[in-house]
Design a protein around this motif. Sequence first.
Motif, mmCIF file in Angstrom:
data_model
loop_
_atom_site.group_PDB
_atom_site.id
_atom_site.type_symbol
_atom_site.label_atom_id
_atom_site.label_comp_id
_atom_site.label_asym_id
_atom_site.label_seq_id
_atom_site.Cartn_x
_atom_site.Cartn_y
_atom_site.Cartn_z
ATOM 1 N N ILE A 1 0.847 -1.188 0.000
ATOM 2 C CA ILE A 1 0.000 0.000 0.000
ATOM 3 C C ILE A 1 0.887 1.244 0.000
ATOM 4 C CG2 ILE A 1 -1.925 1.172 1.105
ATOM 5 C CD1 ILE A 1 -2.528 -1.746 0.324
ATOM 6 N N THR A 2 0.720 2.095 -1.017
ATOM 7 C CA THR A 2 1.483 3.336 -1.093
ATOM 8 C C THR A 2 0.528 4.519 -1.063
ATOM 9 O OG1 THR A 2 3.311 2.348 -2.332
ATOM 10 C CG2 THR A 2 3.053 4.732 -2.492
ATOM 11 N N ARG A 3 0.724 5.372 -0.078
ATOM 12 C CA ARG A 3 -0.080 6.583 0.064
ATOM 13 C C ARG A 3 0.692 7.746 -0.546
ATOM 14 N NH1 ARG A 3 -0.413 5.661 6.546
ATOM 15 N NH2 ARG A 3 1.817 6.026 6.269
ATOM 16 N N THR A 4 0.036 8.542 -1.394
ATOM 17 C CA THR A 4 0.748 9.624 -2.060
ATOM 18 C C THR A 4 -0.179 10.796 -2.312
ATOM 19 O OG1 THR A 4 2.231 10.137 -3.920
ATOM 20 C CG2 THR A 4 0.275 8.778 -4.405
ATOM 21 N N ALA B 1 -6.706 6.974 6.723
ATOM 22 C CA ALA B 1 -7.849 6.649 5.865
ATOM 23 C C ALA B 1 -7.368 6.108 4.530
ATOM 24 C CB ALA B 1 -8.717 7.886 5.657
ATOM 25 N N ALA B 2 -6.259 6.657 4.010
ATOM 26 C CA ALA B 2 -5.699 6.157 2.748
ATOM 27 C C ALA B 2 -5.222 4.717 2.905
ATOM 28 C CB ALA B 2 -4.550 7.061 2.306
ATOM 29 N N SER B 3 -4.594 4.413 4.037
ATOM 30 C CA SER B 3 -4.155 3.032 4.275
ATOM 31 C C SER B 3 -5.343 2.078 4.295
ATOM 32 C CB SER B 3 -3.399 2.938 5.604
ATOM 33 O OG SER B 3 -2.213 3.677 5.580
ATOM 34 N N ILE C 1 -6.150 -1.120 1.743
ATOM 35 C CA ILE C 1 -6.241 -2.494 2.237
ATOM 36 C C ILE C 1 -7.606 -3.091 1.911
ATOM 37 C CG2 ILE C 1 -6.175 -3.944 4.300
ATOM 38 C CD1 ILE C 1 -4.209 -1.857 5.491
ATOM 39 N N ARG C 2 -8.672 -2.275 2.048
ATOM 40 C CA ARG C 2 -10.011 -2.785 1.762
ATOM 41 C C ARG C 2 -10.200 -3.111 0.282
ATOM 42 N NH1 ARG C 2 -11.663 1.338 5.622
ATOM 43 N NH2 ARG C 2 -12.423 0.323 7.524
ATOM 44 N N ALA C 3 -9.421 -2.488 -0.559
ATOM 45 C CA ALA C 3 -9.600 -2.665 -1.997
ATOM 46 C C ALA C 3 -8.981 -3.958 -2.520
ATOM 47 C CB ALA C 3 -8.999 -1.471 -2.745
ATOM 48 N N CYS C 4 -8.299 -4.699 -1.664
ATOM 49 C CA CYS C 4 -7.670 -5.941 -2.106
ATOM 50 C C CYS C 4 -7.925 -7.020 -1.059
ATOM 51 C CB CYS C 4 -6.168 -5.743 -2.327
ATOM 52 S SG CYS C 4 -5.279 -5.283 -0.832
ATOM 53 N N GLY C 5 -7.543 -8.244 -1.370
ATOM 54 C CA GLY C 5 -7.797 -9.347 -0.445
ATOM 55 C C GLY C 5 -6.556 -10.118 -0.082
ATOM 56 N N SER C 6 -5.405 -9.483 -0.117
ATOM 57 C CA SER C 6 -4.139 -10.179 0.103
ATOM 58 C C SER C 6 -3.981 -10.647 1.545
ATOM 59 C CB SER C 6 -2.967 -9.272 -0.269
ATOM 60 O OG SER C 6 -3.039 -8.897 -1.632
ATOM 61 N N GLU C 7 -3.221 -11.730 1.714
ATOM 62 C CA GLU C 7 -2.988 -12.310 3.038
ATOM 63 C C GLU C 7 -2.072 -11.443 3.886
ATOM 64 O OE1 GLU C 7 -1.045 -16.400 5.000
ATOM 65 O OE2 GLU C 7 -1.245 -16.181 2.817
ATOM 66 N N TYR C 8 -1.057 -10.837 3.248
ATOM 67 C CA TYR C 8 -0.092 -10.004 3.955
ATOM 68 C C TYR C 8 -0.195 -8.564 3.463
ATOM 69 C CZ TYR C 8 2.030 -14.504 5.170
ATOM 70 O OH TYR C 8 2.247 -15.781 5.634
ATOM 71 N N ILE C 9 0.065 -7.630 4.386
ATOM 72 C CA ILE C 9 -0.035 -6.202 4.093
ATOM 73 C C ILE C 9 1.263 -5.515 4.514
ATOM 74 C CG2 ILE C 9 -1.347 -4.075 4.470
ATOM 75 C CD1 ILE C 9 -3.044 -6.263 3.228
ATOM 76 N N VAL C 10 1.653 -4.502 3.747
ATOM 77 C CA VAL C 10 2.781 -3.663 4.145
ATOM 78 C C VAL C 10 2.546 -2.266 3.583
ATOM 79 C CG1 VAL C 10 4.176 -4.368 2.150
ATOM 80 C CG2 VAL C 10 5.293 -3.394 4.169
#
Length: 476
Positions: free
Chosen positions: A35-38, A101-103, A107-116
Amino acid sequence: MKLGGENNPVNDMTIKVANGEEAEGSKGAAKVAVITRTRNRPLLLERAARSVAAQTFRDFIWVVVNDGGDESAVEKVVEEAGFPSGQVLLISQPVSRGMEAASNAGIRACGSEYIVIHDDDDSWEPDFLQKTVAFLERPESFRYGGVAVEALHVSEELRAGRIVEHARHSAMPLPRQIELAVMLRHNQFPPIAFLFRRSIWESIGGYDEDLPVLGDWAFNLNFLLNADIGVLPEALAGYHHRDTGGLPAGAYANSVISEKPLHREYAAIVRNRFLRRVGKDQTQTALIAILGSIIDDCQAEIRTLEGRLSTMASNVSRQKSIVEEFCINAGASLGKGGGNNALQDLLAKMQRYDASSTDRVGISARNVDEFDYLWAAGEVNRLLVGLRPKYVIFGKRCAPVDPSDQDWAPLLKALHYLRSRGRSVSTPYDFDEAAYLALYPDVGGAVAGGKQMSGYMHYLSHGRTEGRQRTTRGRG
């Protein structure tokens, strides 16, 4: 697309895959979501894109959240980054809603097992994902909800439209274990250094969107209430600060630099809010805070001791190299003979001593006298090697000191010899020279008058046998 709920106020946003196709919902099946916030920082986003694209681990989706900035500039960076089709999701929020809120949106927009969280101004080593995912997928790592790595503080500046890096050093010394009590005192790693399981984020309810700063710290505190965090002691992340040259303002500024008063204000808010929620019993709350302070102080002392042990081990290794040089010098001056053989015998002893140096150094940490012997022996040998060979051959005026003997007699003889030739051993880092001279005015006068080389030389030659106090920093 609208994403909302009790923990996420409804806000219109669009989600696009890398080829520009609009999606009403994209639950990426990749193992990792980056996840990249910009917001209006295309120069930094370009570097982040290179950092993510360089990962040797490929089963990831890059979710870029444009938090109210120029969407076309973000799209341009994403398109030019060269990611495979479908590996990038671009989320655009029409107005900025803040970092946390951006993070959550990403995260909600995908279903991946791991997050960074990979912010647009930070970077990774190419094997960051490879090593952190492997850590969490080990059978014994089931107990960990995430893993943190060492992050290097990268000092840089923006100059004429480019990023100029100046230095790298340890950003936050990573402890061997992540303690909740210590985390309450201060954050122990930045977001760029932390890969975690999505299930823990779901249990927490996401990042706290009410916090304008320090949301990652609050998240880490809540995280530790739900799961432990493993430690991978490798410098795999870069925590970048534009703290050199003309400090940038606006979009390109670091919040930790440009918003220091806000950080100080919210540090108290984060702690107090956390303690009020988890510490309904006032005694329990106080104990948590006190324990954090004690553990943090202990860890700082451990790091100091480790530094001293490292210096002592280096000293032993240096003694070996000095004796090797003695052997070379002696061989060159004598050709062959008993002196050279004696030096070779000493080298053999040193090699045996070096092989067991770990045990010896461990003893030294508990025995200041042994440490002084090792330090002085190394200094004596270093100084002797600078003299002409005829002065250091066995049977002549002075011989190198074998540190494995712990025999002070030849060491004191060598110290006396060096003093007669105007040489003095250097003072170790933990000996308080000024305090020793103040405690013993007679020694201070002798040093001032040139009769003694230094307070430490006096302590080695006379003070220790006379029962004088060794003034040690940090011990009184």
